[in-house]
Design an enzyme around this catalytic site. Structure first.
Site, short mmCIF file in Angstrom:
data_model
loop_
_atom_site.label_atom_id
_atom_site.label_comp_id
_atom_site.label_asym_id
_atom_site.label_seq_id
_atom_site.Cartn_x
_atom_site.Cartn_y
_atom_site.Cartn_z
N HIS A 97 0.84 -1.20 0.00
CA HIS A 97 0.00 0.00 0.00
C HIS A 97 0.87 1.24 0.00
CE1 HIS A 97 0.43 0.92 4.37
NE2 HIS A 97 0.50 -0.40 4.51
N ASP A 99 -0.29 4.37 0.66
CA ASP A 99 -0.73 5.43 1.57
C ASP A 99 -0.06 5.24 2.92
OD1 ASP A 99 -2.24 3.04 2.05
OD2 ASP A 99 -3.67 4.19 3.22
N GLU A 166 -5.07 1.57 2.51
CA GLU A 166 -4.91 0.54 3.53
C GLU A 166 -5.04 1.10 4.94
OE1 GLU A 166 -3.20 -2.40 6.28
OE2 GLU A 166 -2.55 -0.35 5.98
N GLU A 167 -4.49 2.27 5.16
CA GLU A 167 -4.53 2.85 6.50
C GLU A 167 -5.91 3.40 6.84
OE1 GLU A 167 -2.20 2.04 8.24
OE2 GLU A 167 -0.29 2.13 7.20
ZN LIG Z 1 1.03 -1.24 6.32
#
Ligand SMILES: [Zn+2]
Length: 477
Positions: A97, A99, A166-167
């Site tokens: 990811h 982000d 993802e975060e």
């Molecule tokens: Zn991560």
């Protein structure tokens, strides 16, 4: 020692690889803040260009819209693509990811979090995203570049899936993976995710399990409004008293879950499996250091590890509606809502756990003889995941770690969850492996996030060597 040409190239081009990570870290791609969204989009475009320079075919896939901070925004696109299409080769899907978590100097960072800082004395590369997850993504790019520069044939077909949310809950990604399971990912034979960490600071790990989660709220209400204990104490059934009675019946101070039916579903421990935990290179002291006190339930390292990785756990998190200020307020809260969650391991399914919890709490509440009203809700549920470490995917990575580090990896399971892992496992029906690059003390999600230069460089070689090992590992399966 690894003296393959691609590994030598990596050693000789460290400055170039560090510069690549610097560029990535300095794009503040915070997904959870609307004002940073243009940076997340820019990060995706930068990454797409890097992959295209390697000859990969990459599509930027729109994932729809979201509402954040009161604004409707486009979700950052997922990058989906491929490099290589030889039907004679195995196909490996890599996920990462682009982000990051929010970060500000005022949180206690030593350096500006979005200014990449190479501390040459300690060999640490500081900056938000250095280890989570830009370092590992750069690792894949670096390894592929090293193969190409040294004319080393890549013996697998690659598929890529890089997301920018993802975060912030991986919004939109599950649908994409399910759709691409019949499209871009149709020929995938195995999945490698590099987005977690070694358990400690010295021994590389391969991660084969994650716990799931069922999160509950328990609401108890009675009086129409908050009451004064001098007037109504010992006059009414008090919601808080009922709640504490129920909470005392959930788990013992020794961590034993008291909800009937839950422990019974956990697979019995075999000697062979216990040995896996005994072999993990970590000490009780490492745990005590991370906790900041000597308060582990067991003094036996393997038991502590199994408590975190192999067994379910029940934690009580808080009470909404409770008096929590300073001093002595003699209130009887009219309604309280307690929160607790259960970390799940195979074979615990969130829906089954929900049924067990609902029935148990309702039965126990009935025994109290209270005239208050009880409502139990499961707020969210995620399944656990466990993979077979005997699969060639794991053997290829184990051999790579042994070659690069001269050490056998520890096989670990994580106490938390990375939901997309289960999505890949279920949607593709293939072996999924977590191959971490960074160390346990990297401070992902925290202040002063870093990646050690040696982890970046040796980790890059490990990712490359893993790909090189796939054909032999798969042939001997
Ligand atoms: Zn991560």
């Amino acid at each position: 020692m690894l003296d393959a040409p691609f590994a030598k190239w990596i050693d000789e081009h460290q400055d170039e690889l560090i510069a690549r990570l610097k560029e990535a870290v300095e794009i503040p791609s915070v997904s959870g803040d609307a004002s940073y969204r243009p940076h997340v989009v820019r990060m995706g475009e930068w990454l797409k260009a890097e992959l295209e320079k390697l000859g990969a075919e990459i599509r930027s896939v729109p994932l729809g819209k979201q509402v954040l901070d009161g604004q409707e925004l486009d979700l950052p696109p997922a990058l989906v693509g491929s490099l290589g299409n030889d039907p004679k080769k195995k196909t490996v899907l890599v996920y990462g990811h682009y982000d990051v978590q929010p970060a500000a100097l005022s949180d206690g960072w030593k350096h500006e979090p979005f200014q990449f800082t190479h501390d040459k004395e300690t060999g640490r590369l500081y900056g938000r995203g250095s280890t989570d997850d830009k370092g590992p993504i750069m690792g894949w790019i670096n390894a592929i570049q090293a193969f190409q520069e040294t004319k080393t044939e890549i013996p697998v077909n690659l598929r890529f899936c890089f997301e920018g949310m993802e975060e912030s809950g991986s919004e939109g990604l599950e649908e994409l993976v399910i759709k691409e399971a019949k499209g871009e990912f149709a020929d995938v034979d195995a999945v490698c995710i590099s987005d977690n960490y070694w358990l400690g600071t010295t021994t590389p790990c391969l991660t084969y399990g994650l716990r799931g989660l069922s999160y509950f709220s328990v609401s108890i209400s009675g009086p129409a409004a908050d009451l004064h204990s001098g007037v109504f104490g010992n006059v009414v059934h008090e919601p808080m008293t009922d709640l504490f009675d129920l909470f005392s019946k959930l788990v013992t101070p020794q961590g034993k879950i008291l909800v009937p039916g839950i422990n019974e579903k956990v697979a019995p421990l075999t000697d062979e499996e216990r040995k896996l935990y005994e072999d993990i290179d970590v000490t009780l002291g490492d745990f005590e250091q991370a906790i900041g006190a000597k308060v582990t339930i067991s003094e036996d390292k393997a038991e502590v590890l199994m408590g975190r990785m192999r067994y379910p756990s029940l934690s009580i998190h808080g009470v909404e509606g409770a008096f929590s200020g300073q001093g002595g307020k003699t209130v009887i809260p009219a309604a309280v809502k307690g929160k607790f969650s259960i970390r799940l391991v195979p074979d615990l399914d969130p829906d089954e756990v929900n049924e067990l919890v609902q029935k148990y709490l309702k039965d126990e509440f009935a025994k109290l003889g209270s005239k208050n009203t009880l409502k139990v809700e499961m707020l969210s549920g995620g399944k656990p995941w466990v993979a077979s470490i005997d699969h060639w995917n794991f053997r290829a990575a184990k051999d790579a770690i042994e070659t690069v580090y001269g050490k056998t990896p520890s096989y670990t399971r994580e106490g938390g969850s990375i939901p997309i892992t289960l999505t890949f496992a279920e949607a593709l029906g293939k072996n999924v492996m977590l191959l971490p690059m960074g160390r346990g003390d990297d401070g992902a999600h925290s202040t002063n996030e870093k990646l050690d230069l040696s982890n970046y460089i040796e980790g890059t070689k490990t990712l490359g060597q893993y790909l090189l090992n796939v054909p032999a590992a798969a042939a001997s399966a």
